[in-house]
Design an enzyme around this catalytic site. Structure first.
Site, PDB file in Angstrom:
ATOM      1  N   ASN A  73      -5.017   5.061   0.594  1.00 12.18           N
ATOM      2  CA  ASN A  73      -3.833   4.372   1.106  1.00 12.18           C
ATOM      3  C   ASN A  73      -2.543   5.139   0.843  1.00 12.18           C
ATOM      4  O   ASN A  73      -2.468   5.901  -0.122  1.00 12.18           O
ATOM      5  CB  ASN A  73      -3.731   2.985   0.463  1.00 12.18           C
ATOM      6  CG  ASN A  73      -4.679   1.998   1.105  1.00 12.18           C
ATOM      7  OD1 ASN A  73      -4.893   2.012   2.301  1.00 12.18           O
ATOM      8  ND2 ASN A  73      -5.281   1.133   0.290  1.00 12.18           N
ATOM      9  N   ARG A  97       0.815  -1.220   0.000  1.00 15.13           N
ATOM     10  CA  ARG A  97       0.000   0.000   0.000  1.00 15.13           C
ATOM     11  C   ARG A  97       0.847   1.268   0.000  1.00 15.13           C
ATOM     12  O   ARG A  97       0.409   2.319  -0.464  1.00 15.13           O
ATOM     13  CB  ARG A  97      -0.942   0.020   1.208  1.00 15.13           C
ATOM     14  CG  ARG A  97      -2.016  -1.069   1.172  1.00 15.13           C
ATOM     15  CD  ARG A  97      -2.883  -1.018   2.421  1.00 15.13           C
ATOM     16  NE  ARG A  97      -3.895  -2.055   2.428  1.00 15.13           N
ATOM     17  CZ  ARG A  97      -3.723  -3.277   2.919  1.00 15.13           C
ATOM     18  NH1 ARG A  97      -2.544  -3.603   3.426  1.00 15.13           N
ATOM     19  NH2 ARG A  97      -4.695  -4.157   2.894  1.00 15.13           N
ATOM     20  N   HIS A 156      -2.993  -0.153   8.746  1.00 16.89           N
ATOM     21  CA  HIS A 156      -3.732  -0.814   7.658  1.00 16.89           C
ATOM     22  C   HIS A 156      -2.669  -1.195   6.622  1.00 16.89           C
ATOM     23  O   HIS A 156      -2.483  -0.541   5.609  1.00 16.89           O
ATOM     24  CB  HIS A 156      -4.777   0.120   7.056  1.00 16.89           C
ATOM     25  CG  HIS A 156      -5.532  -0.473   5.903  1.00 16.89           C
ATOM     26  ND1 HIS A 156      -6.219  -1.668   6.000  1.00 16.89           N
ATOM     27  CD2 HIS A 156      -5.699  -0.045   4.629  1.00 16.89           C
ATOM     28  CE1 HIS A 156      -6.786  -1.943   4.837  1.00 16.89           C
ATOM     29  NE2 HIS A 156      -6.475  -0.972   3.988  1.00 16.89           N
TER      30      HIS A 156
END
Length: 305
Positions: A121, A89, A176
């Site tokens: 992202n 990402r 994330h």
């Protein structure tokens, strides 16, 4: 009147738009994209659909001034092809930071003072950069973060132990991204601790295998269809509804951590002000070390902006 803006009308943005319109959640919707033709096309397509819906949404495009009285703005800009080449990402970071540099001043100039929900992202770093660049408070700006990763954990655990994913509780925390982790000490199935539930079923627990499957979940979707959209869009819309209804929804999102001075995926309560408060939960020493490592990973890369 419930008014939303979507900045970036790609796969995620348009799925959010479709959900807001077809479920009758939005009274007004503003679509903004660097490709004006895409915004025009999506506006027309959504307007065509409304002749067959029970609700009506007024759709406007390409005008930041229209965001002044919006309740919620979704930041969904991205460059998924960059991540495709590397499987990371952070490969989108250069593109998405440039997007924030373009978007934030215009958002600020519009007079917008609502809530921003970011899916772009790398989510944690971009959410923080957007918050700092927009001048909005850390309460007003948060990202989907590990809300989606937690849903993936729920799916994987439910499949392994023959349960409904809705009956799996617990969290995926941290970035994330690759440094995320599952706080297994708090995972429950049908209100039973996972260890106890697995024992009842006579099954062995392999946390490493489960976590690897969770981490790779997004890439499996991506490799199959070239992008992810339904899961992340559903997370974003659920968070928006929690804001509008002042739901006091407790869930893991990317929000500011005073302890580590960074945005990171952690449990928070979502209401009309955005982040009502961060909900500190009990972690084991090992889980706390993983959380700290994840925070340091995000901070190190954020510092390169």
């Amino acid at each position: 009147m419930r008014k939303f803006g979507i900045i970036g009308v790609g796969h995620v943005g348009v799925t959010i738009a479709y959900t807001l319109v077809t479920k009758g959640i939005a009274d007004e919707l503003v679509l903004i994209d660097t490709n004006e033709g895409k915004s025009v096309a999506e506006q027309l397509d959504l307007e065509d659909a409304q002749a067959r819906l029970d609700t009506t949404t007024k759709i406007k495009i390409q005008d930041y001034k229209e965001l002044k009285d919006a309740d919620i703005v979704f930041m969904t800009a991205g460059k998924i092809d960059a991540a495709k080449e590397t499987g990371n990402r952070w490969a989108e970071f250069e593109y998405t930071t440039a997007s924030v540099k373009n978007v934030a001043p215009q958002l600020k100039a519009s007079g917008f003072n609502g809530i921003v929900i970011d899916t772009t992202n790398p989510c944690d770093a971009i959410t923080q950069y957007l918050q700092q660049s927009s001048g909005l408070s850390t309460q007003q700006v948060f990202g989907t973060g590990t809300f989606l990763d937690t849903a993936r954990m729920q799916r994987v655990v439910s499949e392994q132990f023959d349960a409904n994913s809705k009956n799996v509780a617990g969290y995926t925390l941290g970035e994330h991204g690759d440094s995320q982790f599952v706080a297994w000490s708090g995972v429950q199935v049908n209100s039973h601790p996972l260890v106890e539930f697995a024992k009842q079923q006579g099954k062995e627990l392999d946390y490493s295998a489960l976590e690897e499957e969770i981490r790779k979940g997004g890439w499996a979707v991506y490799q199959g269809k070239g992008y992810t959209s339904y899961g992340i869009a559903t997370c974003a819309v659920k968070l928006a509804q929690a804001v509008l209804s002042d739901a006091q929804l407790e869930c893991p999102v990317s929000c500011y951590s005073e302890e580590f001075d960074t945005y990171i995926g952690q449990p928070a309560v979502i209401g009309k002000h955005g982040i009502e408060f961060v909900n500190k939960i009990q972690l084991t020493a090992d889980e706390q070390a993983k959380f700290k490592n994840s925070a340091e990973t995000i901070k190190e890369k954020f510092a390169t902006i």
